[in-house]
Write an enzyme that holds these catalytic residues in place. Sequence first.
Site, PDB file in Angstrom:
ATOM      1  N   LEU A  53       0.971  -1.170   0.006  1.00 12.42           N
ATOM      2  CA  LEU A  53      -0.050  -0.012   0.086  1.00 12.42           C
ATOM      3  C   LEU A  53       0.899   0.995  -0.045  1.00 12.42           C
ATOM      4  CD1 LEU A  53      -2.520  -0.904   2.514  1.00 12.42           C
ATOM      5  CD2 LEU A  53      -3.013  -0.732   0.090  1.00 12.42           C
ATOM      6  N   ARG A  99      -3.345   0.988 -15.004  1.00 15.22           N
ATOM      7  CA  ARG A  99      -2.739   0.506 -14.258  1.00 15.22           C
ATOM      8  C   ARG A  99      -2.148  -0.750 -14.618  1.00 15.22           C
ATOM      9  NH1 ARG A  99      -6.371   1.269  -8.774  1.00 15.22           N
ATOM     10  NH2 ARG A  99      -5.750   3.412  -8.232  1.00 15.22           N
ATOM     11  N   SER A 126       1.345  -1.668  -7.516  1.00 18.76           N
ATOM     12  CA  SER A 126       1.090  -2.838  -7.983  1.00 18.76           C
ATOM     13  C   SER A 126      -0.039  -3.540  -7.539  1.00 18.76           C
ATOM     14  CB  SER A 126       2.396  -3.607  -8.742  1.00 18.76           C
ATOM     15  OG  SER A 126       3.070  -3.897  -7.275  1.00 18.76           O
ATOM     16  N   GLY A 181     -10.303  10.500  -9.084  1.00 24.52           N
ATOM     17  CA  GLY A 181     -10.062   9.357 -10.359  1.00 24.52           C
ATOM     18  C   GLY A 181     -10.459   9.879 -11.244  1.00 24.52           C
TER      19      GLY A 181
END
Length: 305
Positions: A53, A99, A126, A181
């Site tokens: 994280l 991503r 990731s 986002g």
Amino acid sequence: MHIHIETQKTTKELKMSTVGNSTNIFWQESPVGKLERQKLLYQKSCVVWITGLSGSGKSTLACSLSRELFTRGNLSYVLDGDNLRHGLNQDLGFKAEDRTENIRRVGEVAKLFADAGLICIASLISPYRKDRDSCRAMLPDANFIEAKPFSFVFMNMPLTLCEERDPKGLYKLARAGKIKGLIDCLRTFVDRKIASLFPFSPPTNNNIQTYMSNGPSFKDSNKGIVLFIIGFTGIDDPYEPPLNCEIEIKQKAGVCPTSGAMAGEVVTYLEEKGYLQHHCQGLATIVLMENPDSRHPTSCILDIS
């Protein structure tokens, strides 16, 4: 299709390939191989992939590990997720497909660094397991450390700790709904102002919220709009921890290990697996014996260790 190229010494066969959207391409072999580059550097190349994280300590470990390797005479390079988004991946956002492409590109670059003989340290959130596994699969041998030449280092720190640290202030922004986002309306004719009617945090009703490969989504039956919301990993978007990582770093008795301790754990792993070699092997050390009656050395000893 195969093409034969004849020279005075050798005959080479080049095979035409199609990879993705690239057609009629050929792989050009280098006259200097990976093993030769590794011998030059006195180390075995690999990829150390640090995942976890935001705020879990990935960058701290990556920098500390890079410094520790440097002091030992080993050449490494850090691929930092944010740094790469300043250049190579600046055209990518944070939608799930972006991503995935972000991780794919980093995996390809890490593969090149490993082929060059370096110890590549990749530091990225990731979040998706399948993307990390795809990167590991790029290295055919044991050079990837989530593991083997590719090894995963899982920064297994609790969300509460990461949010308390919040070194970049991102958790605070996410909690305040300021990291919105990207919201994609599937019906392009809908007025974009309608998007403002929907809160950033997706609904908690499991019947209408689904985490899929393209991110969380939900449908408002009254307006007939399907929205895809790209949230913040750990808050609105899932993080999938590794199932089989080579190294797992976590708190011990509620105390986080120091950066030096974390780097030491990874270095120990690399040593045990044979990735680090001592530079004294095969090197000539010249010791000059100075004549006390002269300003110039009069003899030397050649020591081959």
